[in-house]
Design a protein around this motif. Sequence first.
Motif, PDB file in Angstrom:
ATOM      1  N   PHE A 266      -5.098   0.087   8.970  1.00  0.00           N
ATOM      2  CA  PHE A 266      -5.811  -0.517   7.849  1.00  0.00           C
ATOM      3  C   PHE A 266      -5.152  -1.823   7.429  1.00  0.00           C
ATOM      4  O   PHE A 266      -5.825  -2.855   7.303  1.00  0.00           O
ATOM      5  CB  PHE A 266      -5.869   0.451   6.668  1.00  0.00           C
ATOM      6  CG  PHE A 266      -6.505  -0.141   5.442  1.00  0.00           C
ATOM      7  CD1 PHE A 266      -7.882  -0.105   5.276  1.00  0.00           C
ATOM      8  CD2 PHE A 266      -5.746  -0.768   4.463  1.00  0.00           C
ATOM      9  CE1 PHE A 266      -8.495  -0.675   4.159  1.00  0.00           C
ATOM     10  CE2 PHE A 266      -6.335  -1.340   3.345  1.00  0.00           C
ATOM     11  CZ  PHE A 266      -7.717  -1.289   3.199  1.00  0.00           C
ATOM     12  N   PHE A 267      -3.834  -1.807   7.197  1.00  0.00           N
ATOM     13  CA  PHE A 267      -3.182  -3.008   6.680  1.00  0.00           C
ATOM     14  C   PHE A 267      -3.067  -4.102   7.716  1.00  0.00           C
ATOM     15  O   PHE A 267      -3.083  -5.292   7.368  1.00  0.00           O
ATOM     16  CB  PHE A 267      -1.829  -2.647   6.067  1.00  0.00           C
ATOM     17  CG  PHE A 267      -1.960  -2.087   4.678  1.00  0.00           C
ATOM     18  CD1 PHE A 267      -2.283  -2.902   3.610  1.00  0.00           C
ATOM     19  CD2 PHE A 267      -1.808  -0.729   4.454  1.00  0.00           C
ATOM     20  CE1 PHE A 267      -2.437  -2.379   2.336  1.00  0.00           C
ATOM     21  CE2 PHE A 267      -1.952  -0.202   3.180  1.00  0.00           C
ATOM     22  CZ  PHE A 267      -2.269  -1.024   2.118  1.00  0.00           C
ATOM     23  N   ARG A 268      -2.968  -3.754   8.977  1.00  0.00           N
ATOM     24  CA  ARG A 268      -2.978  -4.793  10.008  1.00  0.00           C
ATOM     25  C   ARG A 268      -4.288  -5.580   9.943  1.00  0.00           C
ATOM     26  O   ARG A 268      -4.301  -6.813  10.000  1.00  0.00           O
ATOM     27  CB  ARG A 268      -2.807  -4.152  11.387  1.00  0.00           C
ATOM     28  CG  ARG A 268      -2.752  -5.183  12.518  1.00  0.00           C
ATOM     29  CD  ARG A 268      -2.426  -4.550  13.848  1.00  0.00           C
ATOM     30  NE  ARG A 268      -3.470  -3.619  14.290  1.00  0.00           N
ATOM     31  CZ  ARG A 268      -3.365  -2.300  14.289  1.00  0.00           C
ATOM     32  NH1 ARG A 268      -2.247  -1.727  13.858  1.00  0.00           N
ATOM     33  NH2 ARG A 268      -4.354  -1.533  14.719  1.00  0.00           N
TER      34      ARG A 268
ATOM     35  N   VAL B 123       8.958  -7.359   2.800  1.00  0.00           N
ATOM     36  CA  VAL B 123       8.316  -7.514   1.494  1.00  0.00           C
ATOM     37  C   VAL B 123       6.865  -7.046   1.571  1.00  0.00           C
ATOM     38  O   VAL B 123       6.378  -6.305   0.707  1.00  0.00           O
ATOM     39  CB  VAL B 123       8.403  -8.975   1.024  1.00  0.00           C
ATOM     40  CG1 VAL B 123       7.515  -9.206  -0.202  1.00  0.00           C
ATOM     41  CG2 VAL B 123       9.848  -9.343   0.711  1.00  0.00           C
ATOM     42  N   LEU B 124       6.158  -7.469   2.604  1.00  0.00           N
ATOM     43  CA  LEU B 124       4.784  -7.032   2.772  1.00  0.00           C
ATOM     44  C   LEU B 124       4.687  -5.519   2.942  1.00  0.00           C
ATOM     45  O   LEU B 124       3.772  -4.877   2.419  1.00  0.00           O
ATOM     46  CB  LEU B 124       4.147  -7.732   3.972  1.00  0.00           C
ATOM     47  CG  LEU B 124       3.644  -9.148   3.763  1.00  0.00           C
ATOM     48  CD1 LEU B 124       3.038  -9.684   5.054  1.00  0.00           C
ATOM     49  CD2 LEU B 124       2.619  -9.223   2.643  1.00  0.00           C
ATOM     50  N   ALA B 125       5.647  -4.946   3.671  1.00  0.00           N
ATOM     51  CA  ALA B 125       5.630  -3.494   3.885  1.00  0.00           C
ATOM     52  C   ALA B 125       5.745  -2.755   2.555  1.00  0.00           C
ATOM     53  O   ALA B 125       5.052  -1.752   2.322  1.00  0.00           O
ATOM     54  CB  ALA B 125       6.750  -3.089   4.829  1.00  0.00           C
TER      55      ALA B 125
ATOM     56  N   ILE C  48       4.880  -3.835  -0.466  1.00  0.00           N
ATOM     57  CA  ILE C  48       3.625  -3.998  -1.199  1.00  0.00           C
ATOM     58  C   ILE C  48       2.549  -3.087  -0.619  1.00  0.00           C
ATOM     59  O   ILE C  48       1.811  -2.410  -1.348  1.00  0.00           O
ATOM     60  CB  ILE C  48       3.184  -5.468  -1.179  1.00  0.00           C
ATOM     61  CG1 ILE C  48       4.190  -6.334  -1.946  1.00  0.00           C
ATOM     62  CG2 ILE C  48       1.778  -5.626  -1.758  1.00  0.00           C
ATOM     63  CD1 ILE C  48       3.943  -7.825  -1.825  1.00  0.00           C
ATOM     64  N   GLN C  49       2.472  -3.036   0.702  1.00  0.00           N
ATOM     65  CA  GLN C  49       1.447  -2.232   1.353  1.00  0.00           C
ATOM     66  C   GLN C  49       1.647  -0.746   1.096  1.00  0.00           C
ATOM     67  O   GLN C  49       0.669  -0.015   0.877  1.00  0.00           O
ATOM     68  CB  GLN C  49       1.439  -2.528   2.845  1.00  0.00           C
ATOM     69  CG  GLN C  49       0.918  -3.922   3.154  1.00  0.00           C
ATOM     70  CD  GLN C  49       1.228  -4.379   4.560  1.00  0.00           C
ATOM     71  OE1 GLN C  49       1.735  -3.616   5.388  1.00  0.00           O
ATOM     72  NE2 GLN C  49       0.931  -5.628   4.850  1.00  0.00           N
ATOM     73  N   HIS C  50       2.874  -0.280   1.119  1.00  0.00           N
ATOM     74  CA  HIS C  50       3.120   1.130   0.821  1.00  0.00           C
ATOM     75  C   HIS C  50       2.719   1.453  -0.619  1.00  0.00           C
ATOM     76  O   HIS C  50       2.177   2.523  -0.906  1.00  0.00           O
ATOM     77  CB  HIS C  50       4.585   1.486   1.053  1.00  0.00           C
ATOM     78  CG  HIS C  50       4.927   1.666   2.498  1.00  0.00           C
ATOM     79  ND1 HIS C  50       4.252   2.540   3.320  1.00  0.00           N
ATOM     80  CD2 HIS C  50       5.887   1.084   3.270  1.00  0.00           C
ATOM     81  CE1 HIS C  50       4.772   2.490   4.541  1.00  0.00           C
ATOM     82  NE2 HIS C  50       5.753   1.618   4.536  1.00  0.00           N
ATOM     83  N   THR C  51       2.976   0.517  -1.523  1.00  0.00           N
ATOM     84  CA  THR C  51       2.601   0.744  -2.922  1.00  0.00           C
ATOM     85  C   THR C  51       1.090   0.831  -3.080  1.00  0.00           C
ATOM     86  O   THR C  51       0.576   1.642  -3.858  1.00  0.00           O
ATOM     87  CB  THR C  51       3.167  -0.377  -3.809  1.00  0.00           C
ATOM     88  OG1 THR C  51       4.573  -0.506  -3.580  1.00  0.00           O
ATOM     89  CG2 THR C  51       2.938  -0.063  -5.281  1.00  0.00           C
TER      90      THR C  51
END
Length: 506
Positions: free
Chosen positions: A328-330, A429-431, A433-436
């Motif tokens: 999804f995030f990719r 940093v992106l990881a 944010i994405q986990h949140t």
Amino acid sequence: MAFSRRSFMKSSVATVASTIVAGRPSSVFAHPRTTDEFVDYDALGMANLIKSGDITAREALEITIRRIEAMEPIINVINTRTYERAFDKAATIPTDTVFAGMPVLIKDMVDVGGVRRSDGSRMMLTNIPKENVKYIDGVEAAGMNIVGMTNVPEFAQLGIITNNKAFGLSRNPWDLSLSTLGSSGGSGAAVAAGIVPLAHGTDGGGSNRLPSNAQGIFGMKPSRARMLSGEAGGSHSPVKTNQSLSRTVRDSAALFVHTEDPNGPFKPIGLITGPSTRRLRIGFARTIRGGMAIEAPVSAAQENTAQLLRDLGHEVVEAEIPVFHDEFFRNYNGAFLGQFSVFNDQALAISGVEAADSGLLDPFTASLIAYGAGTPDDVAAAGLDYLATVPVAYAELFSKIDILLSPVMPFLSIKGDTITPETLVNESVLALIQHTLSFTVSANVSGHCAMSVPLNWDPESGLPIGSMFQAAAGNDGMLYELAFELEQSRPWKDKWAPYSVKYIPI
């Protein structure tokens, strides 16, 4: 010494008069501060006091201003005060409107006519829209009186921390070291601190649900295009919707009636006033495939919520969120990160130099622009193609269940300095944010409705833990009916944060 209602109001009038000097607030501490006897009223409760003549709309405004001036040095959630505008409005709002002049705070990412809209950015500090968007027209037609604009991350991009170089860090009233989450973090903190019982928010990736989860209040994300437009020109964002963060379900439901679009794609739900007798089939998703492990307090809270639902007679079955986290995030990043170049174009037009060198944008935002600029066209196209499959996947899930229960986020809390406006974007940093956002953002892509309900508090830290409920697009009324039932079964309105006007005199 206990203060009577009128003695409180007399003190309030004197204090507020001292705060308005040439349209700007001065110190409220020149006058004695006292316990706020109205703190336990929600917006409809205060509106009833106005309608009955116990207080006036002006007095309700004066109370709110005292709360703002007492709490702002502690939590920092207001970007723009609109006191003079609000005093002018207080004299004209009919008492037969639903909210009868109750003050409200608006998230600083929507157009209010004649009021600065900054989007939390130094680049926007002189931006004053000429007219309301339709959603704000609905808010004011409902009898709400806008008293200020709440803090946001710059352009909502630093989404899990409400912080920016223009106005600074907003602090969580439950623990000042913790994040309010975002991007409606300023609105959430204002409600949790008791400044107002209801505040406006926009939800483009979890922005109403995440702050509500972190601050023990109720947060609603309506179905896509359900509400009056929050965009200039009357369009609808493909992912963002407007609604509120509130202490009670009934306040949110009452505002919903006056801000849903009667000409939208869904039949208006009208005023929901309580639970339904219908028992629901509720799917319970304990985690998201490919995501990080859920922290133990969050997991325990969701198990507790699931048992509450069973005790209420609902059927709870196993379910899975119909997306894989990494996939999804990719694709989400591929579709959206390149679009942030619009902020670089604005900075370049104003300053003549790129965003990173202009001094107009926070380093985080400038580095996010640079990070996304390298997105190839084929990656962006593939991302959009994938995102078009997300609504289909959720529609299939909701053909088997009525409601989806899950955590709102995998963490119990996030420190307020975990990411700052000075942080430069990279993979880690992106990881984070994405986990949140892992549980919330796919609902925005799908377009269905979702809410965060404060049903649990961690026994060790005392922090609130929300539970997220989602329903098929258009089933907003079903969510409200369930929210009323949960609120009656496990009331939360009287659970107050330590840094709130419940405990801090105004």
